[in-house]
Design a protein around this motif. Structure first.
Motif, PDB file in Angstrom:
ATOM      1  N   ASN B  16     -50.494   6.022  -9.316  1.00 37.22           N
ATOM      2  CA  ASN B  16     -51.180   5.020 -10.126  1.00 37.22           C
ATOM      3  C   ASN B  16     -50.489   4.776 -11.461  1.00 37.22           C
ATOM      4  OD1 ASN B  16     -53.099   4.471  -8.263  1.00 37.22           O
ATOM      5  ND2 ASN B  16     -54.565   5.997  -9.049  1.00 37.22           N
ATOM      6  N   ILE B  17     -50.098   5.868 -12.117  1.00 39.57           N
ATOM      7  CA  ILE B  17     -49.455   5.720 -13.422  1.00 39.57           C
ATOM      8  C   ILE B  17     -48.124   5.007 -13.280  1.00 39.57           C
ATOM      9  CG2 ILE B  17     -48.293   7.035 -15.261  1.00 39.57           C
ATOM     10  CD1 ILE B  17     -50.624   8.946 -15.263  1.00 39.57           C
ATOM     11  N   PHE B  20     -48.691   1.355 -12.696  1.00 40.53           N
ATOM     12  CA  PHE B  20     -49.145   0.712 -13.935  1.00 40.53           C
ATOM     13  C   PHE B  20     -47.969   0.486 -14.884  1.00 40.53           C
ATOM     14  CE2 PHE B  20     -51.615   0.885 -18.010  1.00 40.53           C
ATOM     15  CZ  PHE B  20     -52.355  -0.268 -17.777  1.00 40.53           C
ATOM     16  N   THR B 175     -48.578  -0.530 -22.203  1.00 43.85           N
ATOM     17  CA  THR B 175     -49.116   0.158 -21.032  1.00 43.85           C
ATOM     18  C   THR B 175     -48.945   1.676 -21.182  1.00 43.85           C
ATOM     19  OG1 THR B 175     -47.036  -0.240 -19.876  1.00 43.85           O
ATOM     20  CG2 THR B 175     -48.835  -1.696 -19.327  1.00 43.85           C
ATOM     21  N   ILE B 178     -51.690   2.981 -23.262  1.00 40.65           N
ATOM     22  CA  ILE B 178     -52.949   3.085 -22.515  1.00 40.65           C
ATOM     23  C   ILE B 178     -52.929   4.320 -21.622  1.00 40.65           C
ATOM     24  CG2 ILE B 178     -54.334   1.998 -20.711  1.00 40.65           C
ATOM     25  CD1 ILE B 178     -53.544  -0.674 -21.865  1.00 40.65           C
ATOM     26  N   VAL B 179     -51.803   4.556 -20.953  1.00 44.34           N
ATOM     27  CA  VAL B 179     -51.696   5.738 -20.086  1.00 44.34           C
ATOM     28  C   VAL B 179     -51.872   7.001 -20.920  1.00 44.34           C
ATOM     29  CG1 VAL B 179     -50.148   7.063 -18.605  1.00 44.34           C
ATOM     30  CG2 VAL B 179     -50.243   4.584 -18.388  1.00 44.34           C
ATOM     31  N   HIS B 182     -55.276   8.139 -21.283  1.00 45.51           N
ATOM     32  CA  HIS B 182     -56.026   8.414 -20.053  1.00 45.51           C
ATOM     33  C   HIS B 182     -56.474   9.878 -20.006  1.00 45.51           C
ATOM     34  CE1 HIS B 182     -56.577   8.703 -15.590  1.00 45.51           C
ATOM     35  NE2 HIS B 182     -57.189   7.568 -15.854  1.00 45.51           N
ATOM     36  N   ARG B 183     -57.587  10.138 -19.325  1.00 45.37           N
ATOM     37  CA  ARG B 183     -58.154  11.496 -19.357  1.00 45.37           C
ATOM     38  C   ARG B 183     -57.258  12.532 -18.678  1.00 45.37           C
ATOM     39  NH1 ARG B 183     -59.837  11.658 -14.212  1.00 45.37           N
ATOM     40  NH2 ARG B 183     -60.366   9.634 -13.345  1.00 45.37           N
ATOM     41  N   THR B 184     -56.354  12.091 -17.771  1.00 43.07           N
ATOM     42  CA  THR B 184     -55.501  13.080 -17.106  1.00 43.07           C
ATOM     43  C   THR B 184     -54.370  13.567 -18.013  1.00 43.07           C
ATOM     44  OG1 THR B 184     -54.210  11.282 -16.174  1.00 43.07           O
ATOM     45  CG2 THR B 184     -55.902  12.241 -14.767  1.00 43.07           C
TER      46      THR B 184
END
Lengths: 223, 226
Positions: B16-17, B20, B175, B178-179, B182-184
């Motif tokens: 996903n990352i 993105f 982007t 934003i990544v 992310h919670r991960t």
């Protein structure tokens, strides 16, 4: 009259001019400090590039290649996000100075190197024959002549540095661009803000650009 | 400690990352490519205007170039985003074109001026008109000399697209921001791996162009007629 450039909008901007003046001063402050460190990095790396040690050459080239080929925004993100997690806490101003100096220093090193190389080798040999050490030769013979050659392009880099200080808007740096962006967004007054911000940047960058142009012309005449 | 690095890589290199970030890269390349093409056209016109003998035309071009070159790109990006109704990517392209064309105009002008006066005189003595001289004699020689600085400008333009992050355009830098939130993404290693990956993506793309620019600089030195 309405629209983005209405009289009320101009009045609103001028009633808050102090907010922008602070940002303007911070831009100048960050740029000046950044420029000092840029020169330090540029001179040191530029001199090292004129040496013969393979390892040092590779390190310097690696530094320049990385910092010239990646965006300043990403470099600033790294300092801003990674350093605190490693226990290094820097304020936004310090991050700005560090980021601008490392980024512009990579270009300054190129300028210093080619300026040193442009000084005829006979100068170096003459100095050695008079018993000057390497550092003495650099300090008294080569660098004073290299300064004349490198000054115009270095002045252009100073303009780039001032313009690039606007990158701090991405980390709430509190300098002029950040204030223009956040003030216009929260007051929904765009026209006057952008015009005045542009004029403020022009007022510092244009004189320096013209100075660089003038020095270029003069140095061409002297060749 | 080693585990945390392995974990960081497995987090960042997830499908996903990467997808993105890949979309961010495509937007970055799109903004850069279109702005470069438009700036080349506009910049060449401006450069020729500045060198023209018409006083008014030359003054207008000079005014544009000097104003734009001394204002940060970020201001044009913010102004285009909020003062016009253009969609995000297109407003970025418009801002970058306004800014980059002024720089290219100076490159073009420098190239034209670098062709020796003797070339003008020789062409005129052979009965060439001003336009003919420019087209058949000056421009072909100027092009060889400006190829290297123009390709260097591609690198600058690709880097400059990252300024669009100021207004939240989904290019590679924004982007990645934003990544990063992310919670991960938790540890310093995670963030470092993420940003080094992004830096490497920019690096690889830009290094190709700066390599070409360096080669062209070598070529430009050959066969110069003064």
């Amino acid at each position: 009259m309405s629209g983005p450039f209405s009289i009320q909008n101009w009045e609103a901007w001028f009633s808050d001019w102090g907010f922008f003046a602070q940002g303007f001063l911070r831009t100048i402050y960050i740029s000046l400090l950044g420029l000092v460190f840029t020169l330090v990095i540029g001179v040191i790396v530029g001199m090292l590039l004129c040496g013969k040690n393979r390892l040092i050459l590779a390190l310097c080239k690696g530094y320049m290649s990385f910092f010239q080929n990646t965006p300043l925004v990403i470099q600033i993100f790294i300092y801003y996000n990674v350093l605190p997690k490693l226990g290094i806490r820097l304020g936004v101003v310090a991050i700005g100075v560090l980021g601008l100096a490392l980024y512009t220093g990579a270009y300054a090193a190129d300028i210093v190197r080619s300026a040193i190389k442009a000084v005829p080798t006979g100068q170096m040999e003459a100095a050695y024959s008079q018993g000057f050490s390497y550092l003495q030769t650099m300090r008294y013979i080569i660098l004073p002549q290299a300064v004349k050659i490198g000054l115009p392009p270095m002045t252009n880099q100073a303009v780039n540095l001032i313009k690039n200080s606007s990158v701090l808007a991405v980390i709430a740096g509190g300098e002029l661009m950040y204030r223009a962006d956040s003030w216009s967004g929260s007051n929904l007054i765009y026209g006057p803000t952008f015009v005045m911000t542009g004029i403020l940047y022009l007022s510092i960058c244009l004189p320096i650009s013209l100075l660089a142009r003038w020095m270029e012309k003069r140095s061409v005449r002297h060749v | 400690m080693f585990d945390r690095w392995i974990h960081a890589f497995s987090v960042v290199f997830s499908k996903n990352i990467l997808l993105f970030l890949g979309r961010g890269l495509l937007n970055t390349l799109y903004i850069a490519a279109v702005s470069i093409v438009l700036s080349l056209i506009l910049g060449t016109i401006l450069g020729l205007m500045r060198n023209s003998r018409g006083k008014l035309i030359s003054a207008l071009a000079t005014l544009y170039i000097e104003i734009v070159r001394n204002i940060p790109l970020a201001l044009f990006i913010i102004a285009m985003r909020f003062l016009t109704k253009l969609p995000p990517l297109e407003s970025g392209i418009a801002a970058m074109t306004v800014f980059t064309s002024a720089i290219i105009a100076e490159v073009v002008r420098g190239g034209l001026n670098s062709v020796g006066k003797g070339q003008w005189e020789a062409a005129t003595s052979q009965g060439f008109s001003r336009t003919q001289t420019l087209w058949y004699v000056i421009i072909p020689q100027a092009i060889r000399r400006i190829r290297s600085p123009l390709v260097s400008q591609f690198v600058t333009t690709i880097k400059d697209t990252s300024f669009c992050a100021v207004v939240g355009t989904y290019e590679l830098s924004f982007t990645s921001k934003i990544v990063a939130a992310h919670r991960t993404i938790v540890t310093a290693e995670d963030i470092l791996v993420l940003y080094l990956l992004v830096a490497m993506i920019y690096y690889v793309v830009n290094r190709i162009f700066s390599g070409i620019a360096r080669r062209e600089r070598g070529n430009a030195m050959k066969g110069i007629v003064r």
